[in-house]
Structure formats: structure tokens, C-alpha cells
Design an enzyme around this catalytic site. Structure first.
Site, PDB file in Angstrom:
ATOM      1  N   ALA A  99       0.778  -1.327  -0.168  1.00 56.13           N
ATOM      2  CA  ALA A  99      -0.145  -0.073   0.053  1.00 56.13           C
ATOM      3  C   ALA A  99       0.922   1.187   0.038  1.00 56.13           C
ATOM      4  CB  ALA A  99      -0.786  -0.005   1.201  1.00 56.13           C
ATOM      5  N   ASP A 150       8.404  -7.428   4.977  1.00 53.59           N
ATOM      6  CA  ASP A 150       8.761  -8.289   3.502  1.00 53.59           C
ATOM      7  C   ASP A 150       8.062  -9.412   3.270  1.00 53.59           C
ATOM      8  OD1 ASP A 150       9.860  -9.177   1.295  1.00 53.59           O
ATOM      9  OD2 ASP A 150      11.882  -8.080   1.567  1.00 53.59           O
ATOM     10  N   ASN A 210      -1.842  -7.828  -3.100  1.00 54.01           N
ATOM     11  CA  ASN A 210      -1.549  -6.810  -4.016  1.00 54.01           C
ATOM     12  C   ASN A 210       0.086  -6.844  -4.331  1.00 54.01           C
ATOM     13  OD1 ASN A 210      -1.695  -4.328  -5.818  1.00 54.01           O
ATOM     14  ND2 ASN A 210      -0.678  -3.572  -4.051  1.00 54.01           N
ATOM     15  N   TYR A 226       7.955 -12.971 -15.337  1.00 52.25           N
ATOM     16  CA  TYR A 226       6.946 -12.104 -14.565  1.00 52.25           C
ATOM     17  C   TYR A 226       5.544 -12.735 -15.033  1.00 52.25           C
ATOM     18  CZ  TYR A 226       3.485  -8.601 -13.596  1.00 52.25           C
ATOM     19  OH  TYR A 226       2.400  -7.801 -13.224  1.00 52.25           O
ATOM     20  N   PRO A 266      -5.466  -6.506 -14.249  1.00 56.14           N
ATOM     21  CA  PRO A 266      -5.365  -5.336 -15.228  1.00 56.14           C
ATOM     22  C   PRO A 266      -4.390  -5.365 -16.260  1.00 56.14           C
ATOM     23  CG  PRO A 266      -4.845  -4.971 -12.800  1.00 56.14           C
ATOM     24  CD  PRO A 266      -4.863  -6.432 -13.024  1.00 56.14           C
TER      25      PRO A 266
HETATM   26  P1  NDP Z   1       3.841  -0.514  -7.419  1.00 55.59           P
HETATM   27  O1  NDP Z   1       5.401  -0.756  -7.764  1.00 55.59           O
HETATM   28  O2  NDP Z   1       3.315   0.898  -7.537  1.00 55.59           O
HETATM   29  O3  NDP Z   1       3.562  -1.059  -6.128  1.00 55.59           O
HETATM   30  C1  NDP Z   1       3.856  -2.146  -5.630  1.00 55.59           C
HETATM   31  C2  NDP Z   1       3.659  -2.336  -4.346  1.00 55.59           C
HETATM   32  O4  NDP Z   1       4.039  -3.701  -3.707  1.00 55.59           O
HETATM   33  C3  NDP Z   1       4.437  -1.343  -3.219  1.00 55.59           C
HETATM   34  O5  NDP Z   1       3.680  -0.871  -2.347  1.00 55.59           O
HETATM   35  C4  NDP Z   1       5.593  -2.197  -2.676  1.00 55.59           C
HETATM   36  O6  NDP Z   1       5.906  -1.522  -1.333  1.00 55.59           O
HETATM   37  C5  NDP Z   1       4.961  -3.544  -2.571  1.00 55.59           C
HETATM   38  N1  NDP Z   1       5.922  -4.628  -2.561  1.00 55.59           N
HETATM   39  C6  NDP Z   1       6.796  -5.003  -3.476  1.00 55.59           C
HETATM   40  N2  NDP Z   1       7.591  -5.934  -3.252  1.00 55.59           N
HETATM   41  C7  NDP Z   1       7.414  -6.221  -1.875  1.00 55.59           C
HETATM   42  C8  NDP Z   1       7.694  -7.087  -0.797  1.00 55.59           C
HETATM   43  N3  NDP Z   1       8.893  -7.754  -1.097  1.00 55.59           N
HETATM   44  N4  NDP Z   1       7.374  -6.892   0.291  1.00 55.59           N
HETATM   45  C9  NDP Z   1       6.101  -5.850   0.797  1.00 55.59           C
HETATM   46  N5  NDP Z   1       5.809  -5.484  -0.244  1.00 55.59           N
HETATM   47  C10 NDP Z   1       6.337  -5.291  -1.500  1.00 55.59           C
HETATM   48  O7  NDP Z   1       3.218  -1.292  -8.566  1.00 55.59           O
HETATM   49  P2  NDP Z   1       1.602  -1.454  -8.814  1.00 55.59           P
HETATM   50  O8  NDP Z   1       0.862  -0.874  -7.843  1.00 55.59           O
HETATM   51  O9  NDP Z   1       1.443  -1.425 -10.282  1.00 55.59           O
HETATM   52  O10 NDP Z   1       1.753  -3.156  -8.488  1.00 55.59           O
HETATM   53  C11 NDP Z   1       0.663  -3.659  -7.772  1.00 55.59           C
HETATM   54  C12 NDP Z   1       0.205  -5.095  -8.161  1.00 55.59           C
HETATM   55  O11 NDP Z   1      -0.349  -5.040  -9.436  1.00 55.59           O
HETATM   56  C13 NDP Z   1       1.314  -6.053  -8.530  1.00 55.59           C
HETATM   57  O12 NDP Z   1       1.114  -7.179  -7.919  1.00 55.59           O
HETATM   58  C14 NDP Z   1       1.619  -5.952 -10.200  1.00 55.59           C
HETATM   59  O13 NDP Z   1       2.043  -7.179 -10.651  1.00 55.59           O
HETATM   60  C15 NDP Z   1       0.135  -5.874 -10.391  1.00 55.59           C
HETATM   61  N6  NDP Z   1      -0.199  -5.320 -11.685  1.00 55.59           N
HETATM   62  C16 NDP Z   1       0.341  -4.023 -12.059  1.00 55.59           C
HETATM   63  C17 NDP Z   1       0.046  -3.593 -13.376  1.00 55.59           C
HETATM   64  C18 NDP Z   1       0.597  -2.295 -13.814  1.00 55.59           C
HETATM   65  O14 NDP Z   1       0.754  -2.047 -14.982  1.00 55.59           O
HETATM   66  N7  NDP Z   1       1.004  -1.271 -12.933  1.00 55.59           N
HETATM   67  C19 NDP Z   1      -0.738  -4.387 -14.195  1.00 55.59           C
HETATM   68  C20 NDP Z   1      -1.188  -5.705 -13.623  1.00 55.59           C
HETATM   69  C21 NDP Z   1      -0.991  -5.992 -12.470  1.00 55.59           C
HETATM   70  P3  NDP Z   1       7.546  -1.487  -0.918  1.00 55.59           P
HETATM   71  O15 NDP Z   1       8.373  -1.128  -1.968  1.00 55.59           O
HETATM   72  O16 NDP Z   1       7.072  -0.360   0.118  1.00 55.59           O
HETATM   73  O17 NDP Z   1       7.667  -2.891   0.018  1.00 55.59           O
HETATM   74  C1  8X3 Z   2       1.517  -5.467 -15.563  1.00 55.99           C
HETATM   75  C2  8X3 Z   2       1.169  -5.320 -17.210  1.00 55.99           C
HETATM   76  O1  8X3 Z   2       1.810  -5.803 -19.546  1.00 55.99           O
HETATM   77  O2  8X3 Z   2       3.741  -4.857 -17.894  1.00 55.99           O
HETATM   78  O3  8X3 Z   2       1.361  -6.681 -14.976  1.00 55.99           O
HETATM   79  O4  8X3 Z   2       2.828  -7.191 -17.797  1.00 55.99           O
HETATM   80  S1  8X3 Z   2       2.412  -5.657 -18.281  1.00 55.99           S
END
Ligand code: NDP
Ligand code: 8X3
Length: 257
Positions: free
Chosen positions: A10, A60, A87, A153, A183
Site C-alpha cells: 500500500a 517483506d 496486491n 513475470y 489489469p
Molecule cells: P507499485 O510498484 O506501484 O506497487 C507495488 C507495491 O508492492 C508497493 O507498495 C511495494 O511496497 C509492494 N511490494 C513490492 N515488493 C514487496 C515485498 N517484497 N514486500 C512487501 N511489499 C512489497 O506497482 P503496482 O501498484 O502497479 O503493482 C501492484 C500489483 O499490481 C502487483 O502485483 C503488480 O504485478 C500488479 N499489476 C500491475 C500492473 C501495472 O501495469 N502497474 C498491471 C497488472 C498488474 P514497498 O516497496 O514499500 O515494499
Molecule cells: C503489468 C502489465 O503488461 O507490463 O502486469 O505485464 S504488463
């Protein structure tokens, strides 16, 4: 409103927008992430803006003992999580398979698959005991269709899809709902910056089309979480109007209103 939602990841992007959406509707929030300062500051913002209870947990998701410790630190009342949103996740690198980085592969597998499993393992028993709960997993279009250089991925997100389906079957008789949102490209996130390790030029992947915004996904997650108890929206696959699949994007220019 006494409902509790736990949202992993978050501190930015979709998780942050989702926390804002639930907070606005008066839910009690448990928000998680590794970046302590960002998380604590966000928790304070939510509390003062929406007058709700927020518990931030810094850990983590890849480390099971940290996950367990964070869960055990919660008062029993906070353990009655109604909705778990798995998420936290990331993509690292964009290489063909023969040039992939082993460290990047491990990080994606450990975060996107093991992290989701660890969270589910600690939170779901209480849902089973209470015969009530909802788990919503963040998958992706990458979990529906592969694309060049998306290899590992995509494999993690195909794995998330398999876990969503099998978790739903395992938890069926316990009245616990399991859903998934997949998404396409989403801006207002750090996703591209993380994938390209802070390289701002390479991260400019949304300049020639309008992708989804984090708040679009948040709205969908909230919709899934607030259906009547007899309804489970199993899977929402969502893309911007200019995207038709992992490999089909109309890059003829942004179409913002
Ligand atoms: P962001 O990088 O903006 O957010 C990712 C979040 O995950 C951050 O809050 C980060 O917090 C947390 N996170 C990552 N690794 C860890 C870890 N090891 N432990 C705890 N927290 C972790 O990316 P998105 O909001 O885009 O991604 C959210 C989800 O949506 C992911 O699962 C991604 O695969 C998925 N997604 C994203 C898309 C996109 O195009 N953006 C499309 C489809 C799916 P912190 O670094 O503080 O730990
Ligand atoms: C994130 C969307 O197309 O970069 O999941 O894999 S894509």
C-alpha cells in the site's frame, strides 16, 4: 463500519489507491509495505482525512518469519480480517529468457508467488474459523497471455491465476470468497520504474497511449469486495480502451479527456 481490509503493497500504485478507496468508505485498514516512512506517513494521512482506524505493518512479504511476526503483532480484534487484498508484487527486468537475471527471477517468484502464499497462509485460517472472508488477488493480463521478454513475470502471474482458482475450491466449503483482478497497463504506479530499476527513460511506457489508472483498478476491487454475501465475482480482466491484450496496444497517442 466495522469491516477490516488488509492490503499488501500500500505504499504506492494500486495498493495505495485501493487503501484510499476503502478508507473513504469508512473501512478499518491494515496496510503493509517495506518502506516504513512512506507507509507510516500514509497511515497518518488516512486517519486524519477519513477519521478511521489504520494499522500499518512494515515487513517483506518474501520472508515468512517477518509475515508471521507482523500477523502475530495484531490484537485479536484486528485479526478478524474481512477482505485480504494480495496486491504486493513486481516485475524485474525485460530480457529474453537466455539473458535473464537469476536474481530478478528469484525476486519475482518470491514476491508474486511466495509472498501471496505466505499472506494467505497466515490470514485465511481466521476466515475459515469465522466462516466468512474474501481474498482478492492481483493477477495481470500477463497472467492471461504472454508477451516477448515477459517470461518469468508472466509465469508468476499465470501461477497467481492457478492459485486463485485452487484457493477458491479449497475455501468453498468454508464460505470464503476468492476473486482476482487482472489489469493491463496501469499508470500512477511505480511498476515500470521498479521493472527498469529506476531508469526514468525506459520507464516512459505510457507516453503514446492512455493506460488504466491505479484508481480504476481500486474502484473495481472495491466493487468486488462489496457485493452481497451470496455473490462472488471470480475474475475481472480489465484494460484501457487503447489496449486489447498483452500484445495489442494502440500506440497512436494518448486519448485523455
Ligand atoms: P507499485 O510498484 O506501484 O506497487 C507495488 C507495491 O508492492 C508497493 O507498495 C511495494 O511496497 C509492494 N511490494 C513490492 N515488493 C514487496 C515485498 N517484497 N514486500 C512487501 N511489499 C512489497 O506497482 P503496482 O501498484 O502497479 O503493482 C501492484 C500489483 O499490481 C502487483 O502485483 C503488480 O504485478 C500488479 N499489476 C500491475 C500492473 C501495472 O501495469 N502497474 C498491471 C497488472 C498488474 P514497498 O516497496 O514499500 O515494499
Ligand atoms: C503489468 C502489465 O503488461 O507490463 O502486469 O505485464 S504488463
Amino acid at each position: 463500519m466495522d469491516h477490516i481490509v488488509l492490503i499488501t503493497g500500500a505504499t504506492s500504485g494500486i495498493g495505495k489507491a485501493t487503501a484510499q478507496k476503502f478508507a473513504k468508505k469508512g473501512w478499518k485498514l491494515i496496510i503493509t509495505g517495506r518502506r516504513k516512512e512512506k507507509l507510516l506517513q500514509f497511515a497518518e494521512e488516512l486517519k486524519s482525512k477519513y477519521a478511521i482506524s489504520v494499522t500499518p505493518l512494515v515487513f517483506d512479504v518474501r520472508n515468512f518469519s517477518e509475515v508471521e511476526q507482523a500477523w502475530n503483532s495484531l490484537d485479536s480484534e484486528w485479526k478478524n480480517v474481512d477482505v485480504l487484498i494480495n496486491n504486493a508484487g513486481l516485475a524485474r527486468g525485460f530480457n529474453p529468457i537466455h539473458e535473464g537475471s537469476i536474481d530478478d527471477w528469484n525476486e519475482m517468484i518470491d514476491t508474486n508467488l511466495k509472498g501471496l502464499l505466505y499472506m494467505t497462509r497466515v490470514v485465511s485460517p481466521s476466515m475459515v474459523n469465522r466462516k466468512k472472508g474474501h481474498i482478492i488477488n492481483l493477477c495481470s493480463t500477463a497472467g492471461v497471455d504472454v508477451y516477448p521478454n515477459g517470461n518469468v513475470y508472466s509465469a508468476t502471474k499465470f501461477g497467481v491465476d492457478a492459485l486463485t482458482k485452487s484457493m477458491r475450491i479449497d475455501l468453498l466449503k468454508h464460505n470464503v470468497r476468492v476473486s482476482q483482478v487482472s489489469p493491463g497497463h496501469v499508470e500512477e504506479t511505480e511498476f515500470a520504474l521498479v521493472r527498469f530499476r529506476g531508469d526514468k527513460e525506459r520507464s516512459k511506457i505510457y507516453e503514446d497511449f492512455t493506460p488504466l489508472k491505479a484508481r480504476d483498478v481500486a474502484k473495481t476491487i472495491y466493487f468486488i469486495a462489496t457485493q452481497p454475501p451470496h455473490v462472488n465475482i471470480q475474475h475481472v480482466l480489465m484494460m484501457s480502451t487503447q489496449q486489447a491484450g498483452s500484445n495489442f496496444i494502440d500506440r497512436s497517442g494518448r486519448r485523455d479527456l
